[in-house]
Design a protein around this motif. Sequence first.
Motif, PDB file in Angstrom:
ATOM      1  N   PRO A 635      41.035  50.014  39.711  1.00 20.58           N
ATOM      2  CA  PRO A 635      41.348  50.675  40.994  1.00 20.58           C
ATOM      3  C   PRO A 635      40.182  51.484  41.556  1.00 20.58           C
ATOM      4  O   PRO A 635      39.979  51.544  42.767  1.00 20.58           O
ATOM      5  CB  PRO A 635      42.530  51.598  40.636  1.00 20.58           C
ATOM      6  CG  PRO A 635      43.102  51.024  39.379  1.00 20.58           C
ATOM      7  CD  PRO A 635      41.955  50.429  38.641  1.00 20.58           C
ATOM      8  N   ALA A 636      39.394  52.089  40.683  1.00 21.74           N
ATOM      9  CA  ALA A 636      38.323  52.973  41.150  1.00 21.74           C
ATOM     10  C   ALA A 636      37.061  52.227  41.545  1.00 21.74           C
ATOM     11  O   ALA A 636      36.120  52.855  42.063  1.00 21.74           O
ATOM     12  CB  ALA A 636      37.999  53.994  40.056  1.00 21.74           C
ATOM     13  N   ALA A 637      37.019  50.919  41.304  1.00 22.88           N
ATOM     14  CA  ALA A 637      35.812  50.139  41.626  1.00 22.88           C
ATOM     15  C   ALA A 637      36.252  48.843  42.293  1.00 22.88           C
ATOM     16  O   ALA A 637      36.498  47.837  41.628  1.00 22.88           O
ATOM     17  CB  ALA A 637      34.987  49.864  40.376  1.00 22.88           C
ATOM     18  N   ARG A 638      36.366  48.884  43.595  1.00 19.61           N
ATOM     19  CA  ARG A 638      36.845  47.732  44.345  1.00 19.61           C
ATOM     20  C   ARG A 638      35.950  46.513  44.101  1.00 19.61           C
ATOM     21  O   ARG A 638      34.733  46.595  44.186  1.00 19.61           O
ATOM     22  CB  ARG A 638      36.879  48.063  45.837  1.00 19.61           C
ATOM     23  CG  ARG A 638      37.529  46.982  46.691  1.00 19.61           C
ATOM     24  CD  ARG A 638      37.814  47.526  48.082  1.00 19.61           C
ATOM     25  NE  ARG A 638      38.408  46.482  48.918  1.00 19.61           N
ATOM     26  CZ  ARG A 638      37.825  45.950  49.978  1.00 19.61           C
ATOM     27  NH1 ARG A 638      36.606  46.368  50.328  1.00 19.61           N
ATOM     28  NH2 ARG A 638      38.423  45.028  50.691  1.00 19.61           N
ATOM     29  N   GLY A 639      36.574  45.400  43.772  1.00 15.78           N
ATOM     30  CA  GLY A 639      35.844  44.177  43.507  1.00 15.78           C
ATOM     31  C   GLY A 639      35.565  43.929  42.042  1.00 15.78           C
ATOM     32  O   GLY A 639      35.107  42.847  41.672  1.00 15.78           O
ATOM     33  N   LEU A 640      35.836  44.917  41.159  1.00 16.51           N
ATOM     34  CA  LEU A 640      35.565  44.792  39.735  1.00 16.51           C
ATOM     35  C   LEU A 640      36.842  44.432  38.985  1.00 16.51           C
ATOM     36  O   LEU A 640      37.882  45.084  39.160  1.00 16.51           O
ATOM     37  CB  LEU A 640      34.991  46.091  39.187  1.00 16.51           C
ATOM     38  CG  LEU A 640      34.691  46.126  37.670  1.00 16.51           C
ATOM     39  CD1 LEU A 640      33.625  45.095  37.303  1.00 16.51           C
ATOM     40  CD2 LEU A 640      34.250  47.534  37.262  1.00 16.51           C
ATOM     41  N   THR A 641      36.763  43.409  38.138  1.00 14.76           N
ATOM     42  CA  THR A 641      37.902  42.952  37.341  1.00 14.76           C
ATOM     43  C   THR A 641      37.459  42.718  35.907  1.00 14.76           C
ATOM     44  O   THR A 641      36.404  42.129  35.654  1.00 14.76           O
ATOM     45  CB  THR A 641      38.489  41.640  37.910  1.00 14.76           C
ATOM     46  OG1 THR A 641      38.925  41.861  39.253  1.00 14.76           O
ATOM     47  CG2 THR A 641      39.648  41.146  37.079  1.00 14.76           C
ATOM     48  N   PHE A 642      38.274  43.189  34.973  1.00 13.37           N
ATOM     49  CA  PHE A 642      38.061  42.910  33.550  1.00 13.37           C
ATOM     50  C   PHE A 642      39.130  41.934  33.066  1.00 13.37           C
ATOM     51  O   PHE A 642      40.268  41.947  33.552  1.00 13.37           O
ATOM     52  CB  PHE A 642      38.136  44.195  32.718  1.00 13.37           C
ATOM     53  CG  PHE A 642      37.011  45.151  32.960  1.00 13.37           C
ATOM     54  CD1 PHE A 642      35.690  44.798  32.667  1.00 13.37           C
ATOM     55  CD2 PHE A 642      37.251  46.423  33.466  1.00 13.37           C
ATOM     56  CE1 PHE A 642      34.648  45.682  32.894  1.00 13.37           C
ATOM     57  CE2 PHE A 642      36.220  47.317  33.694  1.00 13.37           C
ATOM     58  CZ  PHE A 642      34.910  46.939  33.409  1.00 13.37           C
ATOM     59  N   ASP A 643      38.761  41.092  32.106  1.00 12.75           N
ATOM     60  CA  ASP A 643      39.759  40.205  31.504  1.00 12.75           C
ATOM     61  C   ASP A 643      39.556  40.157  30.005  1.00 12.75           C
ATOM     62  O   ASP A 643      38.452  40.370  29.493  1.00 12.75           O
ATOM     63  CB  ASP A 643      39.695  38.799  32.102  1.00 12.75           C
ATOM     64  CG  ASP A 643      38.437  38.037  31.753  1.00 12.75           C
ATOM     65  OD1 ASP A 643      38.358  37.494  30.634  1.00 12.75           O
ATOM     66  OD2 ASP A 643      37.517  37.962  32.593  1.00 12.75           O
ATOM     67  N   ALA A 644      40.641  39.881  29.301  1.00  9.40           N
ATOM     68  CA  ALA A 644      40.610  39.755  27.849  1.00  9.40           C
ATOM     69  C   ALA A 644      41.544  38.624  27.436  1.00  9.40           C
ATOM     70  O   ALA A 644      42.617  38.462  28.024  1.00  9.40           O
ATOM     71  CB  ALA A 644      41.033  41.060  27.180  1.00  9.40           C
ATOM     72  N   ARG A 645      41.110  37.856  26.436  1.00  7.87           N
ATOM     73  CA  ARG A 645      41.934  36.754  25.929  1.00  7.87           C
ATOM     74  C   ARG A 645      41.972  36.831  24.413  1.00  7.87           C
ATOM     75  O   ARG A 645      40.935  36.918  23.751  1.00  7.87           O
ATOM     76  CB  ARG A 645      41.360  35.411  26.363  1.00  7.87           C
ATOM     77  CG  ARG A 645      42.126  34.196  25.801  1.00  7.87           C
ATOM     78  CD  ARG A 645      41.563  32.907  26.360  1.00  7.87           C
ATOM     79  NE  ARG A 645      40.176  32.710  25.991  1.00  7.87           N
ATOM     80  CZ  ARG A 645      39.294  32.002  26.710  1.00  7.87           C
ATOM     81  NH1 ARG A 645      39.657  31.445  27.829  1.00  7.87           N
ATOM     82  NH2 ARG A 645      38.043  31.871  26.301  1.00  7.87           N
ATOM     83  N   VAL A 646      43.184  36.779  23.865  1.00  6.55           N
ATOM     84  CA  VAL A 646      43.377  36.722  22.418  1.00  6.55           C
ATOM     85  C   VAL A 646      43.997  35.367  22.094  1.00  6.55           C
ATOM     86  O   VAL A 646      45.010  34.982  22.673  1.00  6.55           O
ATOM     87  CB  VAL A 646      44.279  37.865  21.914  1.00  6.55           C
ATOM     88  CG1 VAL A 646      44.518  37.721  20.407  1.00  6.55           C
ATOM     89  CG2 VAL A 646      43.671  39.219  22.226  1.00  6.55           C
TER      90      VAL A 646
END
Length: 726
Positions: A635-646
Amino acid sequence: MSLQKPTPVAVAVALLLSATALQAQQAQAPEKTLSTVIVNSSADASAQGLSQPYAGGQVARGGRAGILGTRDNMETPFSITSYTNEFIQDRQARSVGEVLLNDPSVRVARGFGNFQESYFIRGFILNSDDVAYNGLYSLLPRQYIATELFERVEVLRGASAFLTGANPGGGGVGGAINLLPKRAPNEPLNRVTVGTGSGGYGQVAADIARRFGPDGATGIRVNAAYRDGGTSVDDEKGTLGLASVGLDWRSRDVRLSGDVGYQENRLKRTRPNVTLAGADVTSVPAPPEGSTNFAQPWTFSNERDLFGTFRGEWDLSPALTAWAAYGHRSSEEANSLANLTVTNSSTGAGNQFRFDNLREDQVNTGEAGLRWKGRTGSVGHEVVAAAGRFSGKIDTSFNFNFANLLFTNLSNPSFFAAPPLAPLPPLANTGTTRLTSYALGDTLALFEDRLLLTLGARHQQVDLTSFGTRTDESRTSPAVGAVWRASRQLSLYANYMEGLTHGETVPFTFIDSTGTARSTANGGAALPPGTAKQGEIGLKYDGGDFGAGVAAFSITKPRFTIDTVSGVGAAGGKDRHQGLEATVFGAPARGVRLLGGATWLDTEQLETGLGSTQGKRVIGVPEFQASLDAEWDVPAARGLTFDARVTYTGSRFADAENTLKVPGWTRLDLGARYLMDVSGRIVTLRGRVDNVTDRNYWSSVGGFPGAGYLVVGAPRTFTLSASVDF
């Protein structure tokens, strides 16, 4: 056979010419913002077009159910997941297998003796030969399919003979994979991607599309890519070049599309498979370090493919539509291989021998059909009649060198000059496949369209020739499916299907009772076809932003055995897979997306005639596997997305007697992307780390019926890319 290497200059020139020609059609680039770009793909040669993306954009709302056409997931008595191009790009997936790492019902393996991708779906093997392209089998490159060649990956779980016909390679019992071609969207597209990764790997790709004419009736989309460099495994190298053109045209009543593509994939010193054999193999050895490469320095695998397909659809009346499709592939392969056989599980000692081969494939395939929609009183009907034909021809030349063993070690390998080998004989025909089928079905809509009942049958003829043996069988197989729309959010479904599946091909080598590699007495022989059967019940939920499904199934398939004394392969027994699947997808909260699920599998070898294998688990199939992929928009960094896969895969067995148990594994992958505006152009930066903890593990067991070879998982691997839309 000479396989010429494509040069970076040639690919760059092709990209430049394509971009220049298409750019001339556009006076100025459209305005771009940081908001998510939603591209509505134009209609292909189908009035239905692509199924719309589900909330979150990672999967679609439905997919192609074979001859029944594109269906909404909630109205289909089958389990289908369609992975979108947006998701493929965001995970930086480079092949079909890398896309399917996210599917809880699929595990990726290797083909026998080479580096072909294979896929365990519900525990049954599907080779990449049996992947469909826009509904037609075996048109795309046989061993490795790069993601630049397709728009979506559709996984249809469960037996699919009625919907899609018999697979040419005998797969499809546990499910089918269909890849959808790329089409020009309604808005102009100019995209260039560059990337790098572990081992000095580098890539460049271009994706360019335009629509022309009144109402944008004509579309063209050009894709080209070039990859070169090493991998996270020591001394592995690969070069891949590809180009494809997709065309489509539509009018009020007629829709046409066609594709032409070329791919050349050259692998050098790729780490081979590992077979366990011998009196000193009493357990499964620990996997070596993920970066260890025991491939001999002279080994290579080259493949070159040229393919094309055409599809047309014509509305003969508002209620009646006819369609037809045709496809062709020509391919050439050249390999020098040396797989590793470990003969001592404590020390990792083993041996390799040289195996060279050439191969050429010629494939022609097509289908035609009619679809009618109407009502008789209060009952709705969607009647479909279809006919399909597949013809494949294989010419090969090969030679083994069993007598000159190279003694090495799994964790501390030794390397040798290439052993002498007699010149390969001229190419000769070693196999033909001819499949003919006719299908008829009707989907009835009852009780104000809340109950959808599909009744159908497919008559199949399987005519196979392999190394001088021929089998020719035909059978009519029934199919029944039902969906009850309990509410807008809930559907209950069930299906029963049968299908004629051609017999297995006897492998050329096997490990005898003393642990010695031997040539099979009837290697390459095609065994008689058999009938696969499936029963399935399931529940689907669609909450608008978040969806889920659960399915219980039972599938049986004929199998084969090899007499370890005589070395003769023969049909015998069957495999039964019973299981439960659970899937989740969508956006359960603002800025959060989930995708994954779990599969429980109970597999048994039945009627084997051997007390040592009767009732034992099937090679390479775990009792439990699961995958969960999560995304979070910061939310605080528009355009930034993190993803994780297990990803979790349970223990498996590497032998039919279930004495060699391979430990399970869990892997963590992390990624991030950042979308920004640079001088009015959308730039997307993506980075990820796979196998974050650098775990050493056996990633797969088997990938060919009856074989329990192992594949070492890749070590920690970094990838970075940047895409620019202009």
